[in-house]
Every structure is written in C-alpha cells, then in structure tokens.
Design an enzyme around this catalytic site. Structure first.
Site, PDB file in Angstrom:
ATOM      1  N   CYS A   1      16.704  40.783  59.126  1.00 17.65           N
ATOM      2  CA  CYS A   1      16.517  39.423  59.632  1.00 17.65           C
ATOM      3  C   CYS A   1      15.227  39.344  60.439  1.00 17.65           C
ATOM      4  O   CYS A   1      14.776  40.344  61.011  1.00 17.65           O
ATOM      5  CB  CYS A   1      17.668  39.002  60.540  1.00 17.65           C
ATOM      6  SG  CYS A   1      19.285  38.951  59.779  1.00 17.65           S
ATOM      7  N   ASP A   2      14.672  38.138  60.492  1.00 19.06           N
ATOM      8  CA  ASP A   2      13.549  37.904  61.390  1.00 19.06           C
ATOM      9  C   ASP A   2      13.567  36.443  61.815  1.00 19.06           C
ATOM     10  O   ASP A   2      13.745  35.558  60.982  1.00 19.06           O
ATOM     11  CB  ASP A   2      12.208  38.228  60.724  1.00 19.06           C
ATOM     12  CG  ASP A   2      11.084  38.250  61.750  1.00 19.06           C
ATOM     13  OD1 ASP A   2      10.887  39.300  62.380  1.00 19.06           O
ATOM     14  OD2 ASP A   2      10.435  37.200  61.934  1.00 19.06           O
ATOM     15  N   SER A   3      13.394  36.216  63.108  1.00 19.79           N
ATOM     16  CA  SER A   3      13.436  34.856  63.655  1.00 19.79           C
ATOM     17  C   SER A   3      12.107  34.507  64.316  1.00 19.79           C
ATOM     18  O   SER A   3      11.497  35.340  64.993  1.00 19.79           O
ATOM     19  CB  SER A   3      14.555  34.718  64.694  1.00 19.79           C
ATOM     20  OG  SER A   3      15.814  34.962  64.126  1.00 19.79           O
TER      21      SER A   3
ATOM     22  N   GLY B   1      14.868  34.214  58.851  1.00 19.01           N
ATOM     23  CA  GLY B   1      14.864  34.725  57.485  1.00 19.01           C
ATOM     24  C   GLY B   1      15.862  35.847  57.342  1.00 19.01           C
ATOM     25  O   GLY B   1      16.058  36.634  58.270  1.00 19.01           O
TER      26      GLY B   1
END
Length: 202
Positions: free
Chosen positions: A72-74, A109
């Site tokens: 994940c990436d924010s 994501g």
C-alpha cells in the site's frame, strides 16, 4: 499460505489485526523517489500511489514461496499537489496552514499479489480516494501537534487514528483507507487473486 504486509506502517498492521488478520510484516525498502521519477510523463496521482504500492509488493514477493502479498501507499492530493510524508516540522507546518479549513483527497494505492512456488502468479491493483475535511487548529494547537512528531512521518502530515484526529472534521469515504489500508478494496482484490478474506481470519 502466508498473508504478507509489505509495509512498516503500524497503522496498517493495527487495521489488519483489528479485522482478524495477523500478517507477516516485511518492509520493502524500495526507493520511492526513484519510482516516482521513473513514471511516464503525464502520470496522475492515482498512478503514483498505485505504482509505489505495486513496487513494494513485488520487492517483498521475491522472498516468499506460497503467499498473498499486499502493498500500500498513501498520499494526500490537495491544492493540485500530491503530498507524502513531510519529514520536517517546517514543511508540516506549511502544509497544515494551507490545509486548515479546506478539503483534500487521501489516495491509497493497493497491490495484491498471489505468489506460488516463488513466482507471482496473479497481480491486481486498485486505488481508493477519500475526501478529508480538515479543521482549523489554533496556532498553539498546531504547534503542540507538530511537537508530538506524529505529522512528520505520515502521508499528508495528518492521521485519523492518532493526535491528528482532533483536527479532522469529517471523512467522506472509506475511513480504513485513510488509516492506511482499505479493508473493502483489499477484500475485493483478494477475491481477484482467488483468496477469500474469511479464510485468512485468525
């Protein structure tokens, strides 16, 4: 089959544990700046967070034989700019001064990879956008928040589940995504790779 979380985020781990999953945590160590720099010209905010999430998951997947790997990436999209972790007090202060009383979109994501016999068999990605309505902290409140150190190491310089929650007026969308991992999207992505989330529960 292992459930591997390719993230060092304690908030993502907390969300998963609270939802019945005890993941194996493995930090990818990818060079995020290099990945962003390598994206094609014209890539949008969603493309950026998805590419970062997938890079993390693929790096970690190489170490496993039978697993589902989640990356994940924010980042916060506000004022036409994509913002990650501020890193420095000065930058966090400037961001909060711009964000106060406004709205932004927290983009997270996700990448889910099914690994069998050491190879990625199936991969699927997705992004969640959640609208954040920021409050307007008084100057002394903002300085106290900055002094906690919390906003320096989180996407957009705020949290929903920590000190920053005092300064978020509301969320329109998936709150788990704001904390770091969308449970509804992850469930759908897992189904795409042939895994039922209920089989992963403790």
């Amino acid at each position: 089959m292992q459930f591997v979380l390719a993230s060092q985020s304690p908030a993502r781990l907390m969300v998963l544990r609270g939802a019945g999953i005890e993941p194996v945590v493995q930090v990818s160590g990818v060079d995020e700046d290099a990945i962003v720099a390598s994206l094609p010209e014209g890539s949008g905010p969603e493309d950026t967070v998805t590419a970062l999430a997938e890079a993390k998951a693929r790096t970690v997947a190489a170490d496993h034989d039978d697993a589902v790997v989640v990356g994940c990436d924010s980042m916060l999209f506000h004022g036409g700019e994509l913002a990650g972790k501020p890193g420095k007090v000065e930058l966090a202060r400037e961001r909060w001064q711009r964000m106060a009383g406004s709205t932004g979109a927290l983009l997270t994501g996700h990448a889910v990879l099914r690994v069998r016999e050491g190879a990625v068999e199936t991969a699927v990605t997705g992004t969640v956008s959640t609208t954040i309505r920021f409050g307007s902290p008084a100057e002394e409140e903002l300085e106290a928040y900055l002094a906690t150190g919390e906003p320096l190491g989180v996407a957009g310089g705020f949290t929903l589940d920590g000190y920053g929650g005092w300064f978020v007026e509301g969320v329109d969308g998936d709150p788990s995504s704001v904390i770091g991992i969308s449970l509804p999207l992850t469930r759908r992505l897992l189904r795409h790779v042939g895994v039922s989330v209920v089989d992963l529960w403790r």
